[in-house]
Design an enzyme around this catalytic site. Structure first.
Site, PDB file in Angstrom:
ATOM      1  N   LYS A  22       0.842  -1.213   0.000  1.00 32.91           N
ATOM      2  CA  LYS A  22       0.000   0.000   0.000  1.00 32.91           C
ATOM      3  C   LYS A  22       0.871   1.255   0.000  1.00 32.91           C
ATOM      4  O   LYS A  22       0.683   2.157  -0.809  1.00 32.91           O
ATOM      5  CB  LYS A  22      -0.892   0.002   1.249  1.00 32.91           C
ATOM      6  CG  LYS A  22      -1.562   1.339   1.525  1.00 32.91           C
ATOM      7  CD  LYS A  22      -2.480   1.287   2.724  1.00 32.91           C
ATOM      8  CE  LYS A  22      -1.923   1.848   3.987  1.00 32.91           C
ATOM      9  NZ  LYS A  22      -1.624   3.277   3.986  1.00 32.91           N
ATOM     10  N   ASN A  23       1.837   1.304   0.905  1.00 34.96           N
ATOM     11  CA  ASN A  23       2.611   2.545   1.054  1.00 34.96           C
ATOM     12  C   ASN A  23       3.552   2.785  -0.126  1.00 34.96           C
ATOM     13  O   ASN A  23       4.084   3.882  -0.281  1.00 34.96           O
ATOM     14  CB  ASN A  23       3.389   2.541   2.374  1.00 34.96           C
ATOM     15  CG  ASN A  23       2.460   2.742   3.559  1.00 34.96           C
ATOM     16  OD1 ASN A  23       1.262   2.961   3.378  1.00 34.96           O
ATOM     17  ND2 ASN A  23       3.000   2.663   4.769  1.00 34.96           N
ATOM     18  N   CYS A 124      -6.848  13.373  11.841  1.00 33.73           N
ATOM     19  CA  CYS A 124      -6.593  11.940  11.768  1.00 33.73           C
ATOM     20  C   CYS A 124      -6.601  11.347  13.163  1.00 33.73           C
ATOM     21  O   CYS A 124      -6.230  12.008  14.123  1.00 33.73           O
ATOM     22  CB  CYS A 124      -5.250  11.722  11.097  1.00 33.73           C
ATOM     23  SG  CYS A 124      -4.796  10.016  11.033  1.00 33.73           S
ATOM     24  N   ARG A 129      -1.476  15.665  12.392  1.00 31.32           N
ATOM     25  CA  ARG A 129      -0.561  15.260  11.314  1.00 31.32           C
ATOM     26  C   ARG A 129      -0.362  16.436  10.355  1.00 31.32           C
ATOM     27  O   ARG A 129      -0.974  16.503   9.296  1.00 31.32           O
ATOM     28  CB  ARG A 129      -1.115  14.035  10.568  1.00 31.32           C
ATOM     29  CG  ARG A 129      -0.952  12.763  11.359  1.00 31.32           C
ATOM     30  CD  ARG A 129      -1.518  11.578  10.629  1.00 31.32           C
ATOM     31  NE  ARG A 129      -0.625  11.039   9.614  1.00 31.32           N
ATOM     32  CZ  ARG A 129      -0.874   9.909   8.942  1.00 31.32           C
ATOM     33  NH1 ARG A 129      -1.976   9.237   9.172  1.00 31.32           N
ATOM     34  NH2 ARG A 129      -0.014   9.479   8.040  1.00 31.32           N
ATOM     35  N   ASP A 312       3.729   1.422  12.069  1.00 34.56           N
ATOM     36  CA  ASP A 312       2.532   0.729  11.584  1.00 34.56           C
ATOM     37  C   ASP A 312       2.356  -0.653  12.209  1.00 34.56           C
ATOM     38  O   ASP A 312       1.289  -1.252  12.097  1.00 34.56           O
ATOM     39  CB  ASP A 312       2.587   0.590  10.050  1.00 34.56           C
ATOM     40  CG  ASP A 312       2.318   1.926   9.370  1.00 34.56           C
ATOM     41  OD1 ASP A 312       1.867   2.863  10.052  1.00 34.56           O
ATOM     42  OD2 ASP A 312       2.569   2.036   8.154  1.00 34.56           O
ATOM     43  N   ARG A 406      -8.826  -0.634   4.003  1.00 34.89           N
ATOM     44  CA  ARG A 406      -7.966   0.396   3.392  1.00 34.89           C
ATOM     45  C   ARG A 406      -6.583  -0.168   3.083  1.00 34.89           C
ATOM     46  O   ARG A 406      -5.904   0.320   2.183  1.00 34.89           O
ATOM     47  CB  ARG A 406      -7.793   1.584   4.357  1.00 34.89           C
ATOM     48  CG  ARG A 406      -8.934   2.571   4.356  1.00 34.89           C
ATOM     49  CD  ARG A 406      -8.520   3.822   5.085  1.00 34.89           C
ATOM     50  NE  ARG A 406      -7.204   4.223   4.661  1.00 34.89           N
ATOM     51  CZ  ARG A 406      -6.211   4.607   5.475  1.00 34.89           C
ATOM     52  NH1 ARG A 406      -6.415   4.677   6.766  1.00 34.89           N
ATOM     53  NH2 ARG A 406      -5.038   4.929   4.996  1.00 34.89           N
TER      54      ARG A 406
END
Ligand code: UD1
Length: 425
Positions: A22-23, A124, A129, A312, A406
């Site tokens: 994803k990142n 968030c 952020r 994460d 997500r």
């Protein structure tokens, strides 16, 4: 809105293939705007953030085609973005609210059009952020940026310059790389983020003709190219999904081989799992983990920029330490408020004390968690709660599955394949 139902107590065993990151794919999607041509992307994860990125690209005027894998599974998914007819430099609130990393279109739209109008990304759950480093850096490269509800950015052409980041922000590093790819002259980023996903972005951009060196180190040098061309690229494996699955298996005392990963990127995680008593071995692109019946505490788990322990995976590790033998101290050094999982784990019987600063937790391992109905408040919190359900006594329901979707493509299927009793409703 969906939910996961998990009946705990199964020892997980088997093999899982890890899909695209994803990142890595999100900045790559933003980068596809730059070449005004075709980008063929293999190994794309078909997750919610991918679909939001596709909506943004279509809004900008790109044509996007998804070719699903012929194997009937999630691997090899190819997405083709044609940005030749892109004509719009506006990313409205409906997108920036759904996905923070839509802010990365600032760099690529500025690079392509010299203009970008992006709605300010909303608040968030992980705490404040800010995007001050993104804005400051792009200004230093010659963009005039008016901030308000909307970031209105204008430039004749981005100019190369030297930028020292106060903190090695992943997003700011990526935004600068995107803005600099078509700039005049040389841009040097000092104290750049060193995450593997930045290296993947460098490979992708260089594949379309950019001149970038140094990704993966603290100094990245970008020489602006005059023109970029079409590119074909395979997205790197998702090291965070891999770390989640290793942890899931470890807490059940199980045994797993993860296939199609880059073991070196996961060393900060496997080193901790080894400290907790797991046996880890690597061969080529496979990692094998064998867990003890009960994990051991770690004296300190501290998140920090790569190659430190990834923020994460803090939440999934807090779940693991909740059922480990002994007392562990966890320090969250990247985000100010990343502890949405803590009250939910406490409801399942975990013994966790959050210190006043909200960044340090003391986790005392308990014998057994108890199934409960708990709520995912963000992506990794959701993953941590699913893991808790795997070891808890009885049934756990994790609501708000959209957070998990997500970043994980059908997590329930991967976990079912190695013996978990989990279903999606
Ligand atoms: C990326 C990852 C996210 C990961 C994070 C840290 C993506 C899509 N997301 O997020 O999964 O958790 O890196 O590894 O790749 N900051 C500022 N000002 C800025 C920018 C950042 O103060 O202009 C602060 C943030 O508030 C945070 C820290 O710097 O406290 C790290 O943020 P950053 O590295 O930028 O994370 P993201 O790129 O948002």
């Amino acid at each position: 809105m969906g939910e996961y139902r998990i009946k705990g107590g199964k020892r997980l065993k088997g093999e899982v293939r890890i899909g695209g990151s994803k990142n890595a794919v999100l900045p790559i999607f933003a980068a596809t705007v730059l070449n005004g041509s075709e980008s063929i992307l293999h190994n794309c994860p078909l997750i919610q953030d991918t679909f939001i990125s596709i909506e943004i690209l279509k809004h900008i005027g790109c044509t996007v085609t998804i070719e699903k894998s012929n194997h009937g599974d999630k691997f090899g998914n190819t997405i083709i973005v044609d940005s030749s007819k892109a004509h719009n430099w506006n990313v409205p609130e409906k997108f920036t609210n759904m996905m923070r990393s839509s802010v990365l279109f600032m760099g690529s739209l500025l690079g392509r059009f010299g203009k970008a109008d992006i709605s300010f990304p909303g608040g968030c759950k992980l705490g404040n952020r800010p995007i001050d480093m993104h804005v400051k850096s792009l200004k230093k490269m010659g963009a005039a940026i008016k901030t308000g509800d909307m970031l209105c950015c204008r430039t004749m052409q981005m100019q190369g310059t030297q930028i020292h980041l106060d903190f090695p922000s992943v997003g700011a590093t990526e935004n600068i790389m995107l803005a600099a790819a078509l700039s005049i002259g040389e841009t040097v980023i000092l104290n750049a983020a060193r995450e593997p996903e930045i290296v993947d972005l460098e490979h992708f951009l260089n594949g379309m003709g950019a001149k970038i060196k140094g990704a993966g180190t603290s100094t990245i040098v970008i020489n602006g190219a005059e023109k970029l061309h079409s590119v074909e690229h395979s997205v790197m494996p998702d090291r965070i999904v891999a770390g989640t699955y290793l942890t899931a298996v470890a807490i059940t005392g199980g045994e797993v081989s993860l296939v199609d990963i880059w073991p070196r990127d996961i060393v900060p995680v496997t080193a901790k799992l080894a400290e907790m008593g797991c046996q880890i071995s690597e061969t080529g692109n496979t990692i094998t983990l064998k867990a003890p019946p009960r994990l051991q505490y770690v004296s300190k788990l501290e998140t920090s920029p790569h190659p430190g322990f990834p923020t994460d995976l803090q939440a999934p590790f807090v779940t693991a330490l909740s059922v480990a033998d002994g007392t562990s101290v966890v320090a969250e050094n990247i985000f100010s408020c990343r502890f949405g999982h803590v009250p939910e784990l406490q409801r399942m019987g975990a013994d966790i004390m959050v210190m006043q600063d909200g960044r340090n937790f003391v986790v005392r391992g308990v014998e057994q968690l108890k199934g409960a109905s708990v709520e995912a408040t963000d992506l990794r919190c959701g993953a941590a709660l699913i893991l808790a359900g795997l070891v808890a006594e009885g049934e756990t329901t994790v609501t708000n599955s959209h957070h998990v979707e997500r970043g994980y493509q059908q997590i329930e299927l991967d976990l079912q394949a190695i013996g978990a009793n989990i279903s999606y409703h």
